[in-house]
Design an enzyme around this catalytic site. Structure first.
Site, short mmCIF file in Angstrom:
data_model
loop_
_atom_site.label_atom_id
_atom_site.label_comp_id
_atom_site.label_asym_id
_atom_site.label_seq_id
_atom_site.Cartn_x
_atom_site.Cartn_y
_atom_site.Cartn_z
N GLY A 68 0.80 -1.23 0.00
CA GLY A 68 0.00 0.00 0.00
C GLY A 68 0.83 1.28 0.00
CG HIS A 118 9.57 -1.37 -1.39
ND1 HIS A 118 8.40 -1.10 -0.72
CD2 HIS A 118 9.28 -1.26 -2.71
CE1 HIS A 118 7.45 -0.82 -1.62
NE2 HIS A 118 7.97 -0.91 -2.81
NE ARG A 259 -3.60 -7.39 -8.21
CZ ARG A 259 -4.37 -8.37 -7.74
NH1 ARG A 259 -5.08 -9.11 -8.55
NH2 ARG A 259 -4.43 -8.62 -6.43
P1 A3P Z 1 -3.67 -5.28 -5.24
O1 A3P Z 1 -2.63 -5.75 -6.21
O2 A3P Z 1 -4.07 -6.32 -4.25
O3 A3P Z 1 -4.84 -4.67 -5.92
P2 A3P Z 1 2.02 -0.72 -3.50
O4 A3P Z 1 1.58 0.67 -3.71
O5 A3P Z 1 2.81 -0.86 -2.23
O6 A3P Z 1 2.73 -1.25 -4.69
O7 A3P Z 1 0.74 -1.62 -3.24
C1 A3P Z 1 -0.12 -1.91 -4.31
C2 A3P Z 1 -1.42 -2.47 -3.77
O8 A3P Z 1 -2.17 -1.43 -3.13
C3 A3P Z 1 -2.29 -3.01 -4.91
O9 A3P Z 1 -3.01 -4.11 -4.35
C4 A3P Z 1 -3.19 -1.80 -5.17
O10 A3P Z 1 -4.38 -2.09 -5.87
C5 A3P Z 1 -3.47 -1.34 -3.75
N1 A3P Z 1 -3.96 0.04 -3.66
C6 A3P Z 1 -3.44 1.15 -4.21
N2 A3P Z 1 -4.20 2.23 -3.92
C7 A3P Z 1 -5.22 1.79 -3.15
C8 A3P Z 1 -6.36 2.42 -2.53
N3 A3P Z 1 -6.57 3.72 -2.63
N4 A3P Z 1 -7.20 1.64 -1.83
C9 A3P Z 1 -6.99 0.31 -1.70
N5 A3P Z 1 -5.94 -0.34 -2.27
C10 A3P Z 1 -5.06 0.38 -2.98
#
Ligand code: A3P
Length: 303
Positions: A68, A118, A259
């Site tokens: 996230g 990270h 996603r």
């Molecule tokens: P999913 O692949 O399960 O959909 P990061 O930013 O650390 O790369 O994390 C990506 C994950 O956070 C993805 O999960 C993405 O869809 C989710 N994400 C990004 N923005 C979001 C939001 N506003 N609310 C919920 N999930 C979110």
């Protein structure tokens, strides 16, 4: 510049979309025993980071991949923008991405700078701790983090391709992926979570009650937002709103970063056996720890 200004340090991150035509092992950089995406990380930058000068008013987001980061970045950026009465959002700077030129230009950026990383705890530049920079640690249940990471590998040509989920699962469990083991990441942080300048939040808590988490975050960073302003941040950082804006904020990377945004998608991928294997690993490494408890594993990681 309008609201849809590019927010990610695009030049660096866009390299993830290039297909470098290399065998999988050459896509990764091994630096001091941890793997990194070679398309965006370099030994020179890691060396330079050792002398990185943090500021007390930097905002640092730490997370294991796919927990996230981009969501929390957007939250902080919206909070700062609203307080400064600006319509533009700030640039998302990933500490370990880019080249020495970007590293140098980050030094001169005006405060507040929002960094995400990270990097594992021992590799975070010491100066963040010396300057008492406030650090927000974002964690997510490991089954959804692994699921999201697998899908991420499928959408980015510069990361190794996996022919099957089973193969990815094995590498994930052995920490044979970029940034190493999720379990070691959280276990390392668990030893430092009681510091005054560190606060941990979970993806799942944000999904359950975003407004409550926004209040906690704004108090932690001493960003004095009114109830109305917090509601505005909530509206702007919902999954639907961020996905809709993502072509503007993340360009060609939008599909890869936004996603599903759900809790529990792992149930569509894990076998019973894999689920049990991860339960055992959790038990060994994180059960009974402060961060392990915060993850609420029984609720989010059982069929
Ligand atoms: P999913 O692949 O399960 O959909 P990061 O930013 O650390 O790369 O994390 C990506 C994950 O956070 C993805 O999960 C993405 O869809 C989710 N994400 C990004 N923005 C979001 C939001 N506003 N609310 C919920 N999930 C979110």
């Amino acid at each position: 510049m309008d609201q849809l200004k590019q927010t990610v340090d695009r030049e660096a991150v866009l390299n993830l979309l290039q297909a470098p035509n290399k065998p999988p092992e050459e896509l990764l950089l091994n630096y001091k025993g941890i793997l990194y995406p070679g398309a965006v990380c370099s030994k020179e930058l890691f060396e330079a980071l050792e002398t990185f000068e943090a500021r007390n008013d930097d905002l640092l987001i730490c997370s294991s991949p796919k927990c996230g980061t981009n969501w929390v970045f957007q939250i902080l950026s919206e909070m700062v923008s609203i307080l400064k009465n600006k319509e533009t959002v700030l640039d998302q700077l990933t500490l370990e991405f880019g080249n020495l030129q970007l590293f140098e230009s980050n030094k001169a950026r005006p405060s507040p700078r929002i960094f995400s990383t990270h990097l594992r705890f021992p590799t975070i530049p010491k100066s963040f701790f010396e300057k008492n920079t406030k650090i927000l640690l974002v964690i997510r249940n490991p089954k959804d983090a692994a699921t999201s990471y697998y899908r991420f590998h499928k959408s980015l040509p510069a990361l190794p391709t996996y022919d099957s989920w089973d193969l990815f699962f094995k590498d994930y469990m052995h920490g044979n992926v970029c940034y190493g083991s999720y379990f070691d990441y959280v276990a390392e942080w668990n030893k430092h979570i009681d510091g005054d300048n560190v606060m941990a939040i979970t993806f799942e808590e944000m999904k359950t009650d975003l407004l409550a988490q926004l209040k906690t975050i704004s108090e932690f960073y001493r960003l004095p937002l009114t109830e109305e302003q917090l509601c505005e941040v909530e509206r702007r950082t919902s999954f639907a709103s961020m996905k809709q804006k993502s072509e503007g904020t993340h360009g060609k990377l939008s599909e890869a970063f936004f996603r599903k945004g759900q809790v529990g998608d792992w149930k569509n991928l894990f076998t019973e056996e894999q689920s049990k294997e991860m339960d055992e690993k959790f038990q060994q490494k994180l059960a009974g720890t402060k961060l392990g408890d915060l993850l609420n594993y029984e609720k989010y990681c059982k069929f």
